[in-house]
Design an enzyme around this catalytic site. Structure first.
Site, PDB file in Angstrom:
ATOM      1  N   SER A  63       0.827  -1.213   0.000  1.00  0.00           N
ATOM      2  CA  SER A  63       0.000   0.000   0.000  1.00  0.00           C
ATOM      3  C   SER A  63       0.862   1.263   0.000  1.00  0.00           C
ATOM      4  CB  SER A  63      -0.912   0.013   1.224  1.00  0.00           C
ATOM      5  OG  SER A  63      -1.736  -1.126   1.225  1.00  0.00           O
TER       6      SER A  63
HETATM    7  N1  SAM Z   1      -0.822  -4.760   4.295  1.00  0.00           N
HETATM    8  C1  SAM Z   1      -0.043  -5.053   3.121  1.00  0.00           C
HETATM    9  C2  SAM Z   1       1.336  -4.511   3.159  1.00  0.00           C
HETATM   10  O1  SAM Z   1       1.707  -3.825   4.139  1.00  0.00           O
HETATM   11  O2  SAM Z   1       2.091  -4.802   2.222  1.00  0.00           O
HETATM   12  C3  SAM Z   1      -0.734  -4.671   1.835  1.00  0.00           C
HETATM   13  C4  SAM Z   1      -1.867  -5.524   1.564  1.00  0.00           C
HETATM   14  S1  SAM Z   1      -2.332  -5.714  -0.121  1.00  0.00           S
HETATM   15  C5  SAM Z   1      -2.936  -4.132  -0.516  1.00  0.00           C
HETATM   16  C6  SAM Z   1      -3.789  -6.724   0.149  1.00  0.00           C
HETATM   17  C7  SAM Z   1      -3.471  -8.133   0.574  1.00  0.00           C
HETATM   18  O3  SAM Z   1      -4.697  -8.752   0.981  1.00  0.00           O
HETATM   19  C8  SAM Z   1      -2.928  -8.995  -0.552  1.00  0.00           C
HETATM   20  O4  SAM Z   1      -1.713  -9.558  -0.158  1.00  0.00           O
HETATM   21  C9  SAM Z   1      -4.003 -10.062  -0.742  1.00  0.00           C
HETATM   22  O5  SAM Z   1      -3.499 -11.328  -1.123  1.00  0.00           O
HETATM   23  C10 SAM Z   1      -4.620 -10.106   0.641  1.00  0.00           C
HETATM   24  N2  SAM Z   1      -5.963 -10.686   0.728  1.00  0.00           N
HETATM   25  C11 SAM Z   1      -7.004 -10.545  -0.126  1.00  0.00           C
HETATM   26  N3  SAM Z   1      -8.073 -11.230   0.326  1.00  0.00           N
HETATM   27  C12 SAM Z   1      -7.701 -11.817   1.502  1.00  0.00           C
HETATM   28  C13 SAM Z   1      -8.353 -12.652   2.453  1.00  0.00           C
HETATM   29  N4  SAM Z   1      -9.615 -13.032   2.324  1.00  0.00           N
HETATM   30  N5  SAM Z   1      -7.649 -13.070   3.534  1.00  0.00           N
HETATM   31  C14 SAM Z   1      -6.358 -12.695   3.717  1.00  0.00           C
HETATM   32  N6  SAM Z   1      -5.678 -11.920   2.837  1.00  0.00           N
HETATM   33  C15 SAM Z   1      -6.343 -11.463   1.753  1.00  0.00           C
END
Ligand code: SAM
Length: 215
Positions: A63
């Site tokens: 992000s």
């Molecule tokens: N917090 C992260 C960082 O500091 O890098 C950025 C997160 S990224 C924008 C969103 C993440 O949510 C992705 O890695 C994606 O695989 C994960 N994601 C999507 N749906 C999910 C779910 N149901 N459970 C867990 N992770 C999920």
């Protein structure tokens, strides 16, 4: 890029976050402390301290620093509270929370990212309890949580997450369609009463799972 240039750019980024309304000094201190360069892919190292989201493996993103700072500020962190993060991604946000002395639990659905994050979190010596799973159903074993942070775009508030919030606790979550979402902070007032505040709009990768979007 040499380390001094990265450090200069990091200081500029922190100043720009302050100008954009990030006033919680604890958040700014954590951003100064955690080396974002460790979490971005090597080919984006030069762009580490631009205020932009950057691509990660598996078509996901780390992000934008402003988004991380904004969400963390909304969480109103105090030391030793229990925070559940849905969407570990690179592990950067988890480390920001750990640096602020939270007890961090973080769920990621993609195994490669779980390992990517774990390696970096361990390298920095932070303590984060991680698992690979669909985070939309929460983590019952460790509930209730003082805070829940969802870092992917949700179509609605997942009910299991609301039920795993401590009374008086709150969840920060971007809710909307797949192209744009409104950042919401949902406070659990009593067992059955919740209050929602709305903030600016953002753009996240989708939250995929039982209580999220289908793949
Ligand atoms: N917090 C992260 C960082 O500091 O890098 C950025 C997160 S990224 C924008 C969103 C993440 O949510 C992705 O890695 C994606 O695989 C994960 N994601 C999507 N749906 C999910 C779910 N149901 N459970 C867990 N992770 C999920």
């Amino acid at each position: 890029m040499d380390d001094r240039k990265l450090l200069r750019e990091k200081i500029e980024l922190v100043d720009s976050l302050r100008n954009k309304g990030i006033v919680d000094e604890k958040v700014l201190k954590a951003i100064r402390k955690v080396p974002r360069e460790l979490f971005v892919l090597d080919e984006y190292r030069d762009r580490t301290y631009e205020d932009n989201a950057l691509p990660l493996i598996c078509s996901q993103t780390i992000s934008q620093p402003y988004t991380v700072a904004f969400m963390t500020q909304l969480l109103e962190i105090s030391p030793r509270i229990k925070v559940l993060e849905i969407g570990t991604g690179s592990g950067y946000q988890s480390c920001i929370l750990a640096e602020m002395d939270c007890k961090v639990y973080s769920i990621e659905r993609i195994p490669e990212l779980y390992h990517y994050a774990k390696e970096r979190i361990q390298k920095l010596g932070y303590e984060v309890v991680q698992k690979i799973d669909d985070g939309t159903t929460g983590w019952r074993e460790f509930a209730p949580f003082d805070r829940i942070l969802v870092t992917a775009a949700a179509p609605q508030s997942p009910l299991p997450l609301l039920s795993q919030l401590a009374i008086g606790g709150f969840m920060v979550i971007p809710i909307g369609d797949k192209s744009t979402q409104i950042m919401k902070r949902i406070t659990r007032k009593t067992t059955i009463e919740f209050e929602t505040e709305e903030f600016a709009s953002f753009r996240f990768v989708p939250l995929i799972g039982e209580q999220g979007w289908t793949e």
